[in-house]
Design a protein around this motif. Sequence first.
Motif, PDB file in Angstrom:
ATOM      1  N   ASP A 253     129.377  79.243  74.381  1.00 12.03           N
ATOM      2  CA  ASP A 253     128.619  79.637  73.184  1.00 12.03           C
ATOM      3  C   ASP A 253     127.170  79.952  73.498  1.00 12.03           C
ATOM      4  OD1 ASP A 253     130.849  79.364  71.593  1.00 12.03           O
ATOM      5  OD2 ASP A 253     130.445  77.268  71.106  1.00 12.03           O
ATOM      6  N   ILE A 254     126.793  79.933  74.757  1.00 12.82           N
ATOM      7  CA  ILE A 254     125.421  80.273  75.150  1.00 12.82           C
ATOM      8  C   ILE A 254     125.474  81.551  75.975  1.00 12.82           C
ATOM      9  CG2 ILE A 254     123.390  79.534  76.435  1.00 12.82           C
ATOM     10  CD1 ILE A 254     124.193  76.657  75.864  1.00 12.82           C
ATOM     11  N   LEU A 255     124.660  82.527  75.559  1.00 15.62           N
ATOM     12  CA  LEU A 255     124.679  83.850  76.195  1.00 15.62           C
ATOM     13  C   LEU A 255     123.250  84.277  76.478  1.00 15.62           C
ATOM     14  CD1 LEU A 255     126.332  86.416  76.998  1.00 15.62           C
ATOM     15  CD2 LEU A 255     125.918  87.236  74.659  1.00 15.62           C
ATOM     16  N   ILE A 256     123.038  84.770  77.705  1.00 13.75           N
ATOM     17  CA  ILE A 256     121.728  85.294  78.091  1.00 13.75           C
ATOM     18  C   ILE A 256     121.803  86.818  78.114  1.00 13.75           C
ATOM     19  CG2 ILE A 256     120.027  85.467  79.937  1.00 13.75           C
ATOM     20  CD1 ILE A 256     120.694  82.641  80.746  1.00 13.75           C
TER      21      ILE A 256
ATOM     22  N   MET B 162     113.921  84.536  71.808  1.00 13.91           N
ATOM     23  CA  MET B 162     113.304  85.614  72.581  1.00 13.91           C
ATOM     24  C   MET B 162     112.259  85.015  73.520  1.00 13.91           C
ATOM     25  SD  MET B 162     112.959  88.734  69.856  1.00 13.91           S
ATOM     26  CE  MET B 162     112.739  89.888  71.203  1.00 13.91           C
ATOM     27  N   ASP B 163     112.596  84.977  74.815  1.00 16.91           N
ATOM     28  CA  ASP B 163     111.678  84.451  75.819  1.00 16.91           C
ATOM     29  C   ASP B 163     110.729  85.568  76.253  1.00 16.91           C
ATOM     30  OD1 ASP B 163     110.460  82.803  77.618  1.00 16.91           O
ATOM     31  OD2 ASP B 163     112.010  82.998  79.157  1.00 16.91           O
TER      32      ASP B 163
ATOM     33  N   VAL C 242     121.958  83.057  71.621  1.00 14.15           N
ATOM     34  CA  VAL C 242     121.586  84.183  72.474  1.00 14.15           C
ATOM     35  C   VAL C 242     120.134  84.021  72.896  1.00 14.15           C
ATOM     36  CG1 VAL C 242     121.384  86.683  72.671  1.00 14.15           C
ATOM     37  CG2 VAL C 242     123.230  85.674  71.311  1.00 14.15           C
ATOM     38  N   LEU C 243     119.915  84.102  74.193  1.00 13.01           N
ATOM     39  CA  LEU C 243     118.575  84.032  74.761  1.00 13.01           C
ATOM     40  C   LEU C 243     118.259  85.368  75.418  1.00 13.01           C
ATOM     41  CD1 LEU C 243     118.739  80.482  76.355  1.00 13.01           C
ATOM     42  CD2 LEU C 243     117.016  81.222  74.713  1.00 13.01           C
TER      43      LEU C 243
ATOM     44  N   ALA D 112     115.404  81.828  86.719  1.00 16.59           N
ATOM     45  CA  ALA D 112     114.584  82.402  85.656  1.00 16.59           C
ATOM     46  C   ALA D 112     114.333  81.372  84.570  1.00 16.59           C
ATOM     47  CB  ALA D 112     115.268  83.628  85.074  1.00 16.59           C
ATOM     48  N   GLY D 113     113.170  81.473  83.963  1.00 16.90           N
ATOM     49  CA  GLY D 113     112.819  80.532  82.909  1.00 16.90           C
ATOM     50  C   GLY D 113     113.799  80.541  81.768  1.00 16.90           C
ATOM     51  N   VAL D 114     114.346  81.755  81.439  1.00 20.32           N
ATOM     52  CA  VAL D 114     115.288  81.831  80.331  1.00 20.32           C
ATOM     53  C   VAL D 114     116.559  81.041  80.639  1.00 20.32           C
ATOM     54  CG1 VAL D 114     116.357  83.967  81.178  1.00 20.32           C
ATOM     55  CG2 VAL D 114     116.402  83.444  78.728  1.00 20.32           C
TER      56      VAL D 114
END
Length: 770
Positions: free
Chosen positions: A56-59, A95-96, A243-244, A268-270
Amino acid sequence: MATADPPDRTSRSGLWLTIALAVLAAVLGSLNGLGRFDQILYDRAVSATGRAADPDILIVAIDDTSIDALGRWPWRRAVHAALLDRLHGARAVGMDLIFAEADTVNPNDDRILADSIRRNGRTVLPVVLDRLNRPSSVSTPLPDLEAAAASKGFINARIDPDGAVREAVLTAQVAGERWNHMAISMLEVGGEAQRAQSLLRRARPDGSILIPYAGPTAHVRTVPYLSVLRGDLSPEALRGKYVLIGAWATGLGDAYPTPVSHEVSGMAGVEIIANLLQAARDGIIFQQPPAWWNGLFSALPVLLACLALWRLSPKRALLVCVALLAAILVAALLLLAYGNFWFAPTAALLGVALCYPLWSWRSQEAALRYMDNELRRLQREYPPVLNEARAQAAGPSASLESRVGELRRALARVRNLRRFLADGLDGMPDATLVFDQDGRMRFRNQAAVMYFQRLGMRPPRVGRPAIHLLEKTISDPATRQRVVEALNGQGPVVGTSPWSADLELRDGAGRDLILKCAPIHTAEGNFAGTVATLTDISRIRQAERQREETLRFISHDMRAPQSSILALVEMKQEGGSQEGQSETLTRIATLARRTLHLVDDFVHLTRAESMTISAVELDLSSLLQDAVDEFWASAQKRGIALELRLPLPVAYIRGDQTLLMRALCNLIDNAIKYSPPQTRIECGIGEAPGFWRVGIHDQGHGIAAEDQARLFEPFSRVGVETRGDVGGAGLGLAFVRTVAERHGGSVEVSSELGAGSTFTLRLPMAPEAP
């Protein structure tokens, strides 16, 4: 002045060393170990505790492909607005990307982006604190964008001195206002505020946690920015997802070294935010226990290592220390993987690693000191018994090799002393046994081995209880109990006698013995055992009995004929008829011959018992033939038929011809004396396994069964009433028995009253008979 016992000093030094090592490990553990070394171990442990990525986590990654397609960075904010319009089904969008300044090139893009953020309704924008430790200011997005965002969260990373990101601060307070990390804000926007609060409650007082990375770089599911912008992902694929959006391209954005990115340049920081988000959703955070917990964790293996060194051999203790080192690492890994606690292990590793060399040094010093003391004591108490070099106590500065050399020489002296004593005991003619304080035999000399062999017993084994030997040796229970008390150190030492027991007894073989027991004491005077000696006095007692028999023989059997002779002489002196003179002389001659015969028998018996046997090879058949020929005339005079049972075998034996010939003559002479006229005497030779059997059978009156047992004893005359007094003192058969036994044989009798007697002489065959 009394000095402490060396073992006591060694124990105290071991106790102080144990306390010092345990305290050192506890102090280092409470200070979080050795810093950099613990960080290295922590990084490897985190890499080994990975988990599956949260679906459930998407970059949405601003990668190199997207930059090639959309142009150089930074892109227009209208492009980001278009991307947000594709993410309407997402649970929360983070939003990073920092929008702290207005777009002066495309002024309308800020409004377009704000409208898109407002339409999305679940967008979280980043803020930047001036510092994580007591921040004083916050850098926020443009006011329009800030007003449109659903929430805001800071994206600052806590960087360790080595440049790696291992911790994250989840909340911070700036000018009285509480700010949360972007991952916390996304959870709140996504409707999972309880998980966010649970994560915050488990953080340290300063709001920090150890980041439980789920996996290495690129472990979280990632899609290119361009693919989402073009609509390659369906709305269903994005629905309900966190979503990141962040930079991923080479040279773009922030990338930090992490415990799980040692194989690449960084993470990466994200993606770090994504790992925090997954940790909150999984309910997993890595925590460091209180300082005293870590101190206890570090001290416990050190105490176990010292206990092993105290109780086990050096080899086993080394194996235990190695096993403890491995167990510390495994325990730290398991506690992190399953308990989510990170115990810094280097303090415990250092403490255990120091245990063995320090303990070995202490033990070696104690052993060398004890060795020096014992060498000096040995030099004082035990002078050299042979030609070995004199031991010299090494000084405190002497090397281990020199001390080992001195110990080798000292042990050589001890071995020589033991051999000296052992050979001395073996050289003693008396059976000597040494028992310990528990009554178990610890030493026997050669005379003791031979004694028990003659007794028909297996030689006693070392460690065997004394009661087994006593039961076979001493038949009297009272005497046996007294010896047992002496062996247990309970026997009284009377006056100045060194013996705890001094007894005369008879063993199972009928030997007369003197048993003496002397206690053994240690250097401190404690009872340590007993020395027992068995002196065989059978020959002495036999000589005494023979002396008594000789005195009796001289006083009675030899005096009687002489007294009769004297009486006859007196009668002759008083006068008498001429007719009685002849009878008197005849009687005097008979008594004189009897006296000579007694003396002759006694002399021959004494010689048979004491003379040295000159063994030569003889034919027993020839000896028997000669003996029969010698007495044939005497037998014919009395009307007795003396015959040989033919054929005679060739019967070779080894022995003394004179003694054997006289023994055969004694048997034939007795048969003639005690056989009535007109009877028959038969002589023959038979064979038995390993023996020749010479049989002399007569047809005399026979011998009663109760008299047969003492027939071969000296001065024993049985059956006189039934067989008639034919003279003699009972020495002939005693002579036969003595000759047979000295030649390794025996003599037997088989007789029945009224049916005659058979005397059998058994002699061993010659070893190399033709």
